[in-house]
Design a protein around this motif. Structure first.
Motif, PDB file in Angstrom:
ATOM      1  N   GLU A 328      37.686 -28.663  20.851  1.00  0.00           N
ATOM      2  CA  GLU A 328      38.360 -27.626  20.087  1.00  0.00           C
ATOM      3  C   GLU A 328      37.451 -27.134  18.962  1.00  0.00           C
ATOM      4  O   GLU A 328      36.500 -27.823  18.572  1.00  0.00           O
ATOM      5  CB  GLU A 328      39.651 -28.170  19.463  1.00  0.00           C
ATOM      6  N   PRO A 329      37.725 -25.958  18.399  1.00  0.00           N
ATOM      7  CA  PRO A 329      37.005 -25.530  17.203  1.00  0.00           C
ATOM      8  C   PRO A 329      37.367 -26.449  16.038  1.00  0.00           C
ATOM      9  O   PRO A 329      38.414 -27.102  16.050  1.00  0.00           O
ATOM     10  CB  PRO A 329      37.522 -24.108  16.956  1.00  0.00           C
ATOM     11  N   SER A 330      36.495 -26.500  15.042  1.00  0.00           N
ATOM     12  CA  SER A 330      36.812 -27.255  13.836  1.00  0.00           C
ATOM     13  C   SER A 330      37.960 -26.597  13.087  1.00  0.00           C
ATOM     14  O   SER A 330      38.194 -25.390  13.195  1.00  0.00           O
ATOM     15  CB  SER A 330      35.579 -27.298  12.923  1.00  0.00           C
ATOM     16  N   LEU A 331      38.690 -27.393  12.326  1.00  0.00           N
ATOM     17  CA  LEU A 331      39.591 -26.814  11.345  1.00  0.00           C
ATOM     18  C   LEU A 331      38.747 -26.105  10.295  1.00  0.00           C
ATOM     19  O   LEU A 331      37.531 -26.310  10.197  1.00  0.00           O
ATOM     20  CB  LEU A 331      40.426 -27.910  10.686  1.00  0.00           C
ATOM     21  N   THR A 332      39.361 -25.263   9.468  1.00  0.00           N
ATOM     22  CA  THR A 332      38.642 -24.560   8.408  1.00  0.00           C
ATOM     23  C   THR A 332      37.912 -25.555   7.510  1.00  0.00           C
ATOM     24  O   THR A 332      38.508 -26.511   7.006  1.00  0.00           O
ATOM     25  CB  THR A 332      39.612 -23.731   7.550  1.00  0.00           C
ATOM     26  N   LEU A 333      36.618 -25.338   7.332  1.00  0.00           N
ATOM     27  CA  LEU A 333      35.849 -26.209   6.456  1.00  0.00           C
ATOM     28  C   LEU A 333      36.212 -25.952   4.997  1.00  0.00           C
ATOM     29  O   LEU A 333      36.461 -24.818   4.595  1.00  0.00           O
ATOM     30  CB  LEU A 333      34.349 -25.988   6.652  1.00  0.00           C
ATOM     31  N   THR A 334      36.225 -27.024   4.219  1.00  0.00           N
ATOM     32  CA  THR A 334      36.482 -26.920   2.789  1.00  0.00           C
ATOM     33  C   THR A 334      35.195 -27.283   2.052  1.00  0.00           C
ATOM     34  O   THR A 334      34.132 -27.426   2.663  1.00  0.00           O
ATOM     35  CB  THR A 334      37.620 -27.867   2.374  1.00  0.00           C
ATOM     36  N   CYS A 335      35.275 -27.461   0.736  1.00  0.00           N
ATOM     37  CA  CYS A 335      34.080 -27.758  -0.053  1.00  0.00           C
ATOM     38  C   CYS A 335      33.625 -29.207   0.076  1.00  0.00           C
ATOM     39  O   CYS A 335      32.585 -29.579  -0.471  1.00  0.00           O
ATOM     40  CB  CYS A 335      34.327 -27.416  -1.530  1.00  0.00           C
ATOM     41  N   SER A 336      34.396 -30.027   0.767  1.00  0.00           N
ATOM     42  CA  SER A 336      34.021 -31.417   1.007  1.00  0.00           C
ATOM     43  C   SER A 336      34.658 -31.874   2.318  1.00  0.00           C
ATOM     44  O   SER A 336      35.817 -31.540   2.587  1.00  0.00           O
ATOM     45  CB  SER A 336      34.490 -32.321  -0.143  1.00  0.00           C
ATOM     46  N   PRO A 337      33.932 -32.645   3.139  1.00  0.00           N
ATOM     47  CA  PRO A 337      34.492 -33.061   4.426  1.00  0.00           C
ATOM     48  C   PRO A 337      35.366 -34.306   4.346  1.00  0.00           C
ATOM     49  O   PRO A 337      35.934 -34.716   5.355  1.00  0.00           O
ATOM     50  CB  PRO A 337      33.229 -33.361   5.250  1.00  0.00           C
ATOM     51  N   SER A 338      35.476 -34.903   3.160  1.00  0.00           N
ATOM     52  CA  SER A 338      36.193 -36.183   3.084  1.00  0.00           C
ATOM     53  C   SER A 338      37.277 -36.210   2.014  1.00  0.00           C
ATOM     54  O   SER A 338      37.592 -37.253   1.465  1.00  0.00           O
ATOM     55  CB  SER A 338      35.193 -37.317   2.830  1.00  0.00           C
ATOM     56  N   GLN A 339      37.843 -35.043   1.705  1.00  0.00           N
ATOM     57  CA  GLN A 339      38.987 -35.016   0.803  1.00  0.00           C
ATOM     58  C   GLN A 339      40.208 -35.530   1.566  1.00  0.00           C
ATOM     59  O   GLN A 339      40.404 -35.201   2.738  1.00  0.00           O
ATOM     60  CB  GLN A 339      39.237 -33.591   0.289  1.00  0.00           C
ATOM     61  N   LYS A 340      41.040 -36.290   0.904  1.00  0.00           N
ATOM     62  CA  LYS A 340      42.129 -36.969   1.597  1.00  0.00           C
ATOM     63  C   LYS A 340      43.101 -36.005   2.264  1.00  0.00           C
ATOM     64  O   LYS A 340      43.599 -36.259   3.365  1.00  0.00           O
ATOM     65  CB  LYS A 340      42.881 -37.870   0.614  1.00  0.00           C
ATOM     66  N   GLN A 341      43.377 -34.868   1.625  1.00  0.00           N
ATOM     67  CA  GLN A 341      44.343 -33.924   2.175  1.00  0.00           C
ATOM     68  C   GLN A 341      43.742 -33.021   3.258  1.00  0.00           C
ATOM     69  O   GLN A 341      44.468 -32.396   4.017  1.00  0.00           O
ATOM     70  CB  GLN A 341      44.915 -33.047   1.045  1.00  0.00           C
ATOM     71  N   ASP A 376      26.647 -30.015  -3.709  1.00  0.00           N
ATOM     72  CA  ASP A 376      26.400 -28.570  -3.821  1.00  0.00           C
ATOM     73  C   ASP A 376      26.245 -27.944  -2.440  1.00  0.00           C
ATOM     74  O   ASP A 376      26.730 -26.837  -2.186  1.00  0.00           O
ATOM     75  CB  ASP A 376      25.131 -28.304  -4.638  1.00  0.00           C
ATOM     76  N   LYS A 377      25.562 -28.642  -1.559  1.00  0.00           N
ATOM     77  CA  LYS A 377      25.338 -28.116  -0.211  1.00  0.00           C
ATOM     78  C   LYS A 377      26.656 -27.980   0.556  1.00  0.00           C
ATOM     79  O   LYS A 377      26.913 -26.944   1.175  1.00  0.00           O
ATOM     80  CB  LYS A 377      24.369 -29.031   0.544  1.00  0.00           C
ATOM     81  N   TYR A 378      27.485 -29.014   0.503  1.00  0.00           N
ATOM     82  CA  TYR A 378      28.796 -28.925   1.165  1.00  0.00           C
ATOM     83  C   TYR A 378      29.605 -27.755   0.593  1.00  0.00           C
ATOM     84  O   TYR A 378      30.247 -27.012   1.339  1.00  0.00           O
ATOM     85  CB  TYR A 378      29.573 -30.220   0.963  1.00  0.00           C
ATOM     86  N   LYS A 379      29.569 -27.611  -0.721  1.00  0.00           N
ATOM     87  CA  LYS A 379      30.339 -26.547  -1.369  1.00  0.00           C
ATOM     88  C   LYS A 379      29.844 -25.174  -0.944  1.00  0.00           C
ATOM     89  O   LYS A 379      30.640 -24.280  -0.628  1.00  0.00           O
ATOM     90  CB  LYS A 379      30.247 -26.691  -2.884  1.00  0.00           C
ATOM     91  N   GLN A 380      28.533 -24.995  -0.926  1.00  0.00           N
ATOM     92  CA  GLN A 380      27.968 -23.703  -0.527  1.00  0.00           C
ATOM     93  C   GLN A 380      28.362 -23.350   0.908  1.00  0.00           C
ATOM     94  O   GLN A 380      28.753 -22.216   1.197  1.00  0.00           O
ATOM     95  CB  GLN A 380      26.445 -23.744  -0.636  1.00  0.00           C
ATOM     96  N   ILE A 381      28.256 -24.332   1.789  1.00  0.00           N
ATOM     97  CA  ILE A 381      28.570 -24.075   3.199  1.00  0.00           C
ATOM     98  C   ILE A 381      30.066 -23.838   3.381  1.00  0.00           C
ATOM     99  O   ILE A 381      30.486 -22.908   4.076  1.00  0.00           O
ATOM    100  CB  ILE A 381      28.102 -25.246   4.079  1.00  0.00           C
ATOM    101  N   GLY A 382      30.882 -24.676   2.729  1.00  0.00           N
ATOM    102  CA  GLY A 382      32.330 -24.542   2.866  1.00  0.00           C
ATOM    103  C   GLY A 382      32.864 -23.221   2.356  1.00  0.00           C
ATOM    104  O   GLY A 382      33.856 -22.698   2.871  1.00  0.00           O
ATOM    105  N   ASN A 383      32.199 -22.646   1.348  1.00  0.00           N
ATOM    106  CA  ASN A 383      32.648 -21.378   0.767  1.00  0.00           C
ATOM    107  C   ASN A 383      32.115 -20.150   1.490  1.00  0.00           C
ATOM    108  O   ASN A 383      32.520 -19.022   1.192  1.00  0.00           O
ATOM    109  CB  ASN A 383      32.228 -21.292  -0.705  1.00  0.00           C
ATOM    110  N   ALA A 384      31.200 -20.347   2.427  1.00  0.00           N
ATOM    111  CA  ALA A 384      30.508 -19.216   3.052  1.00  0.00           C
ATOM    112  C   ALA A 384      31.374 -18.479   4.071  1.00  0.00           C
ATOM    113  O   ALA A 384      32.327 -19.026   4.634  1.00  0.00           O
ATOM    114  CB  ALA A 384      29.235 -19.713   3.738  1.00  0.00           C
ATOM    115  N   VAL A 385      30.997 -17.234   4.304  1.00  0.00           N
ATOM    116  CA  VAL A 385      31.520 -16.482   5.448  1.00  0.00           C
ATOM    117  C   VAL A 385      30.715 -16.932   6.663  1.00  0.00           C
ATOM    118  O   VAL A 385      29.479 -17.001   6.594  1.00  0.00           O
ATOM    119  CB  VAL A 385      31.351 -14.966   5.246  1.00  0.00           C
ATOM    120  N   PRO A 386      31.350 -17.279   7.784  1.00  0.00           N
ATOM    121  CA  PRO A 386      30.579 -17.667   8.967  1.00  0.00           C
ATOM    122  C   PRO A 386      29.576 -16.572   9.348  1.00  0.00           C
ATOM    123  O   PRO A 386      29.937 -15.394   9.410  1.00  0.00           O
ATOM    124  CB  PRO A 386      31.645 -17.847  10.047  1.00  0.00           C
ATOM    125  N   VAL A 387      28.355 -16.968   9.587  1.00  0.00           N
ATOM    126  CA  VAL A 387      27.292 -15.988   9.848  1.00  0.00           C
ATOM    127  C   VAL A 387      27.620 -15.112  11.052  1.00  0.00           C
ATOM    128  O   VAL A 387      27.462 -13.888  11.002  1.00  0.00           O
ATOM    129  CB  VAL A 387      25.944 -16.712  10.062  1.00  0.00           C
TER     130      VAL A 387
END
Length: 471
Positions: A328-341, A376-387
């Protein structure tokens, strides 16, 4: 073309329980693929608009669209470059980009040293030297609280928000077309008053707004369930002569298998990279969750202890203890991959997604490097528009600009001196950044040496500005 029950749910915005019931009740003929997964053939779903669009797609035709001349562009709130890179791949020539975050600016400079990047508060930039020299302006402005001084809500009522700064840039530059992108929730924000205010502001600026669309990234060769609201506005003197057409979708939904292994978008496996890790206690819990599962797949006592107070709330919370599925596709990425919610556990290995896996899900090329600390890297990627989403929209915009050239031909403007003037003004500023509010205050209009960490001076450009910066 086969589509699974779960992926059809993602495509139509409904639940897997609903699409499973379509199979059970024979609403649509169902079948099982070679891996034993139940789903449907896309050609049997033609009364579903999204499926029909994918079956009858014009992706290959639109992929060949190229600009008939150089179209100059400016991007605000550029982040790590997802939108900018997609637009550049479509054919736009970026003459200026602005971003507040230092790490994101370093990412842009690292990957595209010939792009003119202004690091700092957009409120301090005077765009007037670029008036009528830029064809296209874009930006994904953060959605802040809007004030509603007037009954109708217009340009003046957006003052104090970052949309106002984007609107001011439009007013000063007067591009032929501009685009805003945001979360789909903007449509319903404050009972619709926010989007109404934005629409009125666009009209006051002298632009005709194309009916806004929420685009699903999974329809545009992005292996991620992410939705973005796109607003495109054409200057009134041009709008009556042309028509914008939204991009055609790709023929199928891509999955994490497409992101991590050779296939349609990558020709090799995902590179090794740094990534977050789980504490041992959490790792033992996540080891109990199957692919595509979440807290509901845990033994009750384990789930109760892991969820704490959330257990008492019941239902939903499918982001907790969530392991992604390779099919399946990933769920929407956030600014961190390991937040509990909003857990984003690797489908096979018991760990959070790595930085490069994050980047692939957002369809960044493997050579695109992210600067700063790992967070910072996770945050930048999570906030981006998919290329790839940006690229698809960009191709539709290039087609629009080609049509404009057919009816109202103009030559590309040389923006070199205008950009030099803007950047030299920025070089002279000494500002104090407030990272909490994402704003800054001008301390002086004369550049000076300063020993304090929170005083940021814009990197000296001077004669280093390229005469004709290329992508």
């Amino acid at each position: 073309m086969f589509i699974s029950i779960n992926n059809l749910a993602a495509l139509t915005g409904t639940s897997a329980a609903v699409t499973a019931s379509w199979s059970r009740r024979g609403v649509y003929p169902s079948c099982v693929d070679s891996n034993g997964v139940r789903g449907f053939e896309m050609h049997d779903l033609l009364d579903i608009p999204e499926a029909k669009a994918m079956v009858e797609n014009r992706w290959s035709e639109e992929f060949e669209v190229a600009p008939v001349r150089q179209f100059n562009s400016v991007e605000l709130f550029a982040g790590a470059g997802g939108l900018a890179l997609g637009m550049a791949k479509a054919g736009f020539h970026h003459v200026l980009l602005n971003e507040f975050d230092t790490s994101a600016c370093n990412t842009l400079r690292k990957n595209r040293p010939d792009w003119n990047v202004i690091e700092g508060d957009v409120r301090h930039i005077d765009f007037t030297p670029l008036r009528r020299k830029v064809d296209f302006l874009s930006g994904g402005f953060p959605c802040q609280a809007f004030s509603y001084a007037g009954k109708q809500g217009g340009f003046s009522d957006t003052r104090g928000t970052l949309f106002f700064e984007l609107a001011r840039a439009v007013k000063e530059i007067q591009p032929k077309v501009f685009m805003c992108e945001n979360v789909k929730g903007l449509v319903s924000h404050d009972d619709g008053r926010t989007i109404a205010t934005i629409k009125n502001a666009i009209a006051e600026l002298g632009y005709t707004l194309v009916e806004p669309h929420v685009l699903k990234a999974i329809m545009y060769q992005v292996p991620q369930k992410r939705e973005r609201l796109i607003l495109i506005a054409i200057r009134n003197d041009i709008a009556q002569h042309v028509e914008f057409h939204w991009p055609s979708p790709y023929e199928r939904i891509l999955t994490l298998r497409d992101a991590f292994f050779p296939g349609v978008i990558y020709d090799c496996e995902v590179p090794q990279s740094e990534g977050a890790t789980y504490p041992e206690k959490k790792k033992k819990v996540m080891e109990l969750v199957p692919q595509g599962g979440d807290w509901r797949n845990l033994p009750e006592e384990v789930a109760r202890k892991y969820m704490g107070g959330s257990w008492l709330l019941g239902g939903g919370k499918t982001g907790m203890a969530r392991r992604l599925s390779m099919s399946e596709p990933s769920l929407t990425l956030t600014c961190s991959p390991s937040q509990k919610q909003t857990e984003r556990c690797h489908p096979v290995e018991t760990r959070p997604l790595s930085v490069r896996e994050y980047a692939r899900i957002q369809t960044f090329p493997d050579e695109w490097q992210f600067m700063g600390a790992m967070s910072d890297k996770y945050k930048q990627i999570g906030n981006a528009v998919p290329v790839n989403l940006a690229w698809a929209v960009g191709r539709s915009l290039i087609r629009l600009f080609n049509d404009i050239e057919t009816v109202m031909p103009t030559a590309a403007s040389d923006c070199t001196e205008a950009v030099r003037e803007i950047m030299l003004k920025q070089q002279s500023l000494v500002v104090k950044k407030n990272k909490v509010t994402q704003t800054s205050e001008v301390q002086s209009n004369l550049r000076q040496l300063n020993l304090f960490d929170d005083i940021v001076t814009v990197k000296k450009i001077g004669n280093d500005i390229p005469v004709d910066s290329k992508l």
